[in-house]
Design a protein around this motif. Structure first.
Motif, mmCIF file in Angstrom:
data_model
loop_
_atom_site.group_PDB
_atom_site.id
_atom_site.type_symbol
_atom_site.label_atom_id
_atom_site.label_comp_id
_atom_site.label_asym_id
_atom_site.label_seq_id
_atom_site.Cartn_x
_atom_site.Cartn_y
_atom_site.Cartn_z
ATOM 1 N N VAL B 110 -5.438 3.759 5.040
ATOM 2 C CA VAL B 110 -4.817 4.409 6.193
ATOM 3 C C VAL B 110 -5.576 5.711 6.400
ATOM 4 O O VAL B 110 -5.689 6.520 5.481
ATOM 5 C CB VAL B 110 -3.319 4.695 5.976
ATOM 6 C CG1 VAL B 110 -2.724 5.329 7.230
ATOM 7 C CG2 VAL B 110 -2.569 3.424 5.629
ATOM 8 N N GLN B 170 0.640 5.715 13.718
ATOM 9 C CA GLN B 170 0.425 5.815 12.272
ATOM 10 C C GLN B 170 1.319 4.818 11.535
ATOM 11 O O GLN B 170 0.935 4.268 10.506
ATOM 12 C CB GLN B 170 0.674 7.262 11.838
ATOM 13 C CG GLN B 170 -0.292 7.878 10.865
ATOM 14 C CD GLN B 170 -1.753 7.586 11.093
ATOM 15 O OE1 GLN B 170 -2.159 6.495 11.405
ATOM 16 N NE2 GLN B 170 -2.598 8.566 10.877
ATOM 17 N N ILE B 174 0.097 1.921 8.974
ATOM 18 C CA ILE B 174 0.653 1.642 7.640
ATOM 19 C C ILE B 174 0.999 0.150 7.525
ATOM 20 O O ILE B 174 0.677 -0.507 6.527
ATOM 21 C CB ILE B 174 1.896 2.526 7.377
ATOM 22 C CG1 ILE B 174 1.463 3.997 7.220
ATOM 23 C CG2 ILE B 174 2.632 2.060 6.121
ATOM 24 C CD1 ILE B 174 2.618 4.976 7.156
ATOM 25 N N MET B 187 -4.863 6.394 1.144
ATOM 26 C CA MET B 187 -4.407 7.073 2.353
ATOM 27 C C MET B 187 -5.120 8.414 2.497
ATOM 28 O O MET B 187 -5.008 9.286 1.643
ATOM 29 C CB MET B 187 -2.881 7.260 2.301
ATOM 30 C CG MET B 187 -2.166 5.958 1.956
ATOM 31 S SD MET B 187 -0.361 6.038 2.042
ATOM 32 C CE MET B 187 -0.082 5.863 3.793
ATOM 33 N N PRO B 190 -3.090 10.791 6.078
ATOM 34 C CA PRO B 190 -2.561 9.924 7.141
ATOM 35 C C PRO B 190 -1.612 10.643 8.093
ATOM 36 O O PRO B 190 -1.445 10.216 9.224
ATOM 37 C CB PRO B 190 -1.808 8.835 6.369
ATOM 38 C CG PRO B 190 -1.463 9.450 5.063
ATOM 39 C CD PRO B 190 -2.590 10.394 4.748
ATOM 40 N N PHE B 219 -3.310 9.248 -2.396
ATOM 41 C CA PHE B 219 -2.973 9.926 -1.157
ATOM 42 C C PHE B 219 -3.723 11.256 -1.081
ATOM 43 O O PHE B 219 -3.504 12.144 -1.898
ATOM 44 C CB PHE B 219 -1.452 10.153 -1.139
ATOM 45 C CG PHE B 219 -0.883 10.620 0.162
ATOM 46 C CD1 PHE B 219 -0.240 9.744 1.018
ATOM 47 C CD2 PHE B 219 -0.958 11.957 0.528
ATOM 48 C CE1 PHE B 219 0.317 10.176 2.210
ATOM 49 C CE2 PHE B 219 -0.420 12.401 1.730
ATOM 50 C CZ PHE B 219 0.228 11.513 2.565
#
Lengths: 259, 279
Positions: B110, B170, B174, B187, B190, B219
């Protein structure tokens, strides 16, 4: 009256007004018909000489369409090859720049020397003129896909063919269609130039003939038909563009790369 | 009008299958980064983007990487995801190279931008990976519909990206990343382009999705509060050349809710990491 009929009427109105003005000015001023024939006179001549005009129109249309299709196919294929091969890109890029600058119209006499007086040189002239806008804009279009879209595809292990069909080609379409329309109009110019330079057939040839004989009404009649061919091509491609971009567009239009 | 045409079996989503509430999943090493680095050849000579990177990420872990802009956070994700090759050291994903893992479709990416194809509807954007994998079956489409419902987009399936807000796009992104059941979510900031309120909503959504199957998430963000709120661990990076300076465990209770944001422990951690980044 339907909305679209209203739209057509609105578009036709200025044209009709211009023709009416033209008619009135010619009649009141008494200008000689061999200098400026009135629209109605041209229409009359067109109907009278349809048996002469149509074969010539068909001949021109043949070189226009054949040259155009050849330019579109070869321009598109070469654009795909160039955008995928660094070697081809290095090889062709300087060549393209130089050849783009060469006034293709000026090549017409040369093509006649090489390919004789038949249909072939006209098709080649048309093809040469129409080729470059297709080539250049398709290359730009194919390269316009954002790098993050390509990365997204790579992240799910998409192969080159999938990236081409799902990303690059649809992204290139908003660049491709304006080039297609431009190439169509250039094709008409190319055919006329070819027939002006040396031909015994075609609307371009007929115009030269009418010019020499001071049959200006016939010249105008031929001109109307050439314009009609160009408009029909442009309109058909515009319709195709709208239908395809409805499916693959993003609602924005692209700037055409100038020649 | 759009939403009512799809009935849904609540827990039939495939990645729900191993959902066993209350069970602590055994963790094992999944991503092993040893002394990895990457240098780019730029105009002004070589640029060391990331160097001497060591990190271990286990299954079912939610790990964030925070650091100043340009420290190579995104580059690390691209290295792990097999989109870039390290010029030093090695990275293993479950014994495979990142590239092998990428080709095995273990990563759901993402990005900061939703990266939607504008000529595809939301559902068709979610189906893109499945199409690439030649798995665009009706069953997959059904699952994709349910995924869109899970990310809160029921009724929006046939809208085009330009008709959706940034936050909604967004959410689609996902759903797209989850659609092919990858092992690892990567990610890259994101929620970085979203407003604060939308971001909070998406934090809740992401944690809800993650609690369901505890897929490993890596992330990247520059938002320290976001990193603490979401993660089990936060890796703090130094400015370029980027390397991991410190690793902070986040021992806040789960499931985390908006109330978590006012816990003293949460605030203390955010302060501590911020202080570390500033100095």
């Amino acid at each position: 009256m339907t909305a679209s009929a209203l739209g057509v009427a609105r578009n036709a109105l200025p044209l009709l007004a211009l023709l009416a003005l033209w008619e009135v000015v010619v009649r009141l001023s008494g200008v000689a018909p061999y200098i400026l024939p009135a629209p109605l006179q041209v229409a009359e001549r067109m109907v009278d000489s349809l048996d002469i005009l149509l074969p010539h129109a068909l001949y021109s249309l043949t070189s226009i369409l054949t040259g155009f299709v050849a330019a579109v196919v070869s321009g598109f294929v070469l654009a795909v090859m160039i955008s995928y091969s660094r070697i081809l890109q290095r090889l062709f890029e300087p060549l393209i720049v130089v050849l783009q600058v060469v006034p293709k119209v000026a090549l017409a006499p040369l093509f006649l020397i090489w390919f004789g007086h038949g249909l072939a040189p006209k098709i080649i002239i048309v093809g040469t003129i129409a080729f470059f806008p297709i080539l250049v804009n398709t290359i730009v279009g194919l390269k316009s896909a954002e790098s993050d879209v390509i990365e997204l595809m790579e992240s799910v292990a998409a192969n080159k063919a999938q990236i081409f069909w799902k990303i690059r080609l649809p992204t290139a379409l908003p660049f491709f269609f304006p080039a297609l329309k431009m190439a169509a109009l250039l094709s008409v110019i190319g055919a006329m130039v070819g027939e002006f330079v040396a031909s015994d057939r075609g609307l371009g040839h007929l115009m030269i003939l009418a010019n020499v004989n001071l049959e200006t009404d016939l010249l105008f009649a031929a001109l109307v038909i050439v314009t009609g061919i160009g408009l029909a091509l442009y309109g058909a491609l515009g319709w195709l563009e709208r239908s395809v971009l409805l499916r693959f567009g993003d609602g924005s239009s692209r700037q055409l790369v100038p020649l | 009008m759009l939403g009512a045409r799809h009935s849904v079996g609540a827990s039939s989503l495939a990645f729900d299958e191993d959902r066993v509430p209350g069970v602590v999943r055994p963790q094992r090493l999944l991503i092993d980064i040893k002394d990895a680095g990457i240098t780019f050849d730029g105009k002004g000579g070589r640029v060391v983007a990331v160097e001497k990177l060591d990190a271990q990420i286990r299954t079912h872990e939610f790990v964030s990487i925070v650091g100043p802009s340009g420290c190579g956070k995104s580059t690390i994700l691209r290295l792990i995801g097999g989109l870039a090759r390290p010029t030093a050291g090695r990275i293993e994903i479950d014994g495979e190279t990142p590239n092998e893992a990428r080709l095995a479709r273990r990563f759901g990416f993402v990005f900061q931008q939703s990266v939607m194809l504008p000529w595809r509807t939301a559902i068709d954007n979610v189906m893109l990976p499945s199409e690439v994998m030649a798995e665009a079956t009706l069953k997959r489409r059904d699952e994709a519909m349910r995924l869109l419902e899970r990310v809160g987009l029921k009724g929006y399936e046939t809208l085009y990206p330009r008709q959706l807000s940034g936050g909604m796009r967004q959410r689609v992104a996902i759903a797209r990343a989850l659609s092919f059941r990858p092992q690892i979510m990567l990610m890259d900031e994101p929620f970085g382009a979203l407003d604060a309120l939308t971001r909070q909503k998406l934090h809740a959504l992401l944690l809800e999705l993650w609690e369901a199957d505890r897929k490993t998430v890596l992330f990247v963000t520059h938002d320290v509060a976001e990193a603490v709120f979401l993660s089990d661990r936060v890796l703090i990076m130094s400015p370029r050349p980027g390397r991991i300076e410190e690793e902070v465990s986040v021992d806040l209770p789960r499931p985390r809710t908006d109330a978590t944001r006012s816990l003293p422990g949460y605030l203390a951690l955010v302060d501590r990491i911020l202080a570390r980044l500033i100095h």
